[in-house]
Design a protein around this motif. Structure first.
Motif, PDB file in Angstrom:
ATOM      1  N   ALA A 177      -3.848  -9.286  -2.396  1.00  0.00           N
ATOM      2  CA  ALA A 177      -5.175  -8.684  -2.268  1.00  0.00           C
ATOM      3  C   ALA A 177      -5.911  -8.641  -3.595  1.00  0.00           C
ATOM      4  N   THR A 178      -5.203  -8.473  -4.701  1.00  0.00           N
ATOM      5  CA  THR A 178      -5.834  -8.403  -6.015  1.00  0.00           C
ATOM      6  C   THR A 178      -6.557  -9.699  -6.354  1.00  0.00           C
ATOM      7  N   GLU A 179      -5.895 -10.837  -6.150  1.00  0.00           N
ATOM      8  CA  GLU A 179      -6.521 -12.124  -6.418  1.00  0.00           C
ATOM      9  C   GLU A 179      -7.653 -12.394  -5.437  1.00  0.00           C
ATOM     10  N   ARG A 180      -7.451 -11.962  -4.187  1.00  0.00           N
ATOM     11  CA  ARG A 180      -8.472 -12.223  -3.168  1.00  0.00           C
ATOM     12  C   ARG A 180      -9.767 -11.476  -3.473  1.00  0.00           C
ATOM     13  N   ILE A 181      -9.668 -10.182  -3.801  1.00  0.00           N
ATOM     14  CA  ILE A 181     -10.881  -9.408  -4.070  1.00  0.00           C
ATOM     15  C   ILE A 181     -11.568  -9.898  -5.343  1.00  0.00           C
ATOM     16  N   THR A 182     -10.767 -10.365  -6.310  1.00  0.00           N
ATOM     17  CA  THR A 182     -11.347 -10.909  -7.541  1.00  0.00           C
ATOM     18  C   THR A 182     -12.114 -12.186  -7.248  1.00  0.00           C
TER      19      THR A 182
END
Length: 291
Positions: A177-182
């Motif tokens: 989720a961290t990479e996706r939201i970034t």
């Protein structure tokens, strides 16, 4: 003399802006591409070897390559071959938006920041795509009232031919989720640019604005972006605004107040202070350096 944001001759620019697209043949007599920001999307097929400098990468092409350029990423290419031939299609953001499912196309690996913009082509791919360019050239010169729509369809076909070549792993979704939201944050940031009118202004100005739009807490957005990039959300927003400010100062005749408004500053004084803090220069000095 009025400064045009597109660095080609004024007649060419007028036609491009009026119609939203331009298709033409290229050859070695025209030279390479200058390293600068462009205010149009580009698709180019060329028979000839080049050394491409795209964003922070350098790529050497084979005999025939297909290139996708967007207005946000600077690029240049140095010819290795003594001669080259090809075709180029330029189209504005507004023209692109009229293509069916254009939003998903703009998020594709072909145009988005960090994507794959260059494809080496085999003989069959070269013939297929060159044929589509030839059809666009013929359509451009026709008197058919719906030729714009036909050309959009040809552009769409070229884009989909390239997507077929795209390695599967390059299109894979982010694993957490961290990479996706970034990734979504950066795509949302880029969608606000380029600024093309003095009546246009940024809708999302702060980290809070982006978090609200993305329906996440601002602390979560900030921590995600910093974890992935090493820089906070506000730094990325400021860097992109500065990049746009420089382009507007160098390539338009808008006054400082108009630029400040377009970039979301209520008063030009706020813009001047922000610009000087980030660059060490005042906006007028940047514009003067290009006279």
């Amino acid at each position: 003399m009025t400064k045009n944001r597109v660095t080609e001759n004024s007649e060419f620019n007028s036609e491009l802006k009026l119609q939203g697209f331009k298709v033409y043949k290229t050859d070695s007599n025209l030279g390479g591409h200058s390293y600068s920001r462009k205010d149009f999307y580009k698709i180019n097929i060329t028979n000839g070897k080049f050394l491409f400098h795209y964003s922070d990468r350098t790529i050497e092409t084979e005999e025939t390559y297909l290139f996708f350029g967007n207005p946000h990423v600077p690029y240049s290419c140095e010819p290795i071959s003594e001669s080259f031939l090809g075709y180029t299609c330029l189209f504005t953001d507004n023209f692109l938006k009229q293509i069916d499912r254009s939003e998903s196309l703009q998020q594709s690996p072909l145009f988005k920041l960090g994507g794959t913009p260059i494809f080496n082509l085999n003989r069959q791919q070269k013939e297929t795509i060159s044929g589509l360019f030839e059809k666009m050239l013929a359509e451009q010169e026709s008197s058919y009232v719906f030729k714009d729509e036909v050309i959009r369809n040809y552009i769409g076909l070229i884009i989909h031919e390239a997507l077929k070549m795209q390695p599967t792993e390059s299109s894979s979704k982010h694993t957490n989720a961290t990479e996706r939201i970034t990734s979504v944050f950066f795509e949302l940031l880029e969608r606000q640019f380029p600024i093309e009118s003095t009546q246009q202004h940024l809708q999302l100005k702060t980290a809070q604005d982006y978090a609200r739009y993305l329906n996440v807490h601002v602390n979560y957005l900030n921590s995600s972006v910093k974890e992935v990039t090493g820089k906070p959300t506000t730094s990325h927003i400021a860097d992109r605004v500065i990049s746009e400010a420089k382009a507007l100062l160098l390539h338009t005749d808008w006054n400082i107040s108009e630029i400040a408004y377009a970039l979301g500053f209520e008063y030009s004084t706020y813009f001047n202070n922000f610009f000087k803090k980030k660059t060490g220069m005042v906006p007028k000095s940047v514009r003067a350096s290009n006279i």
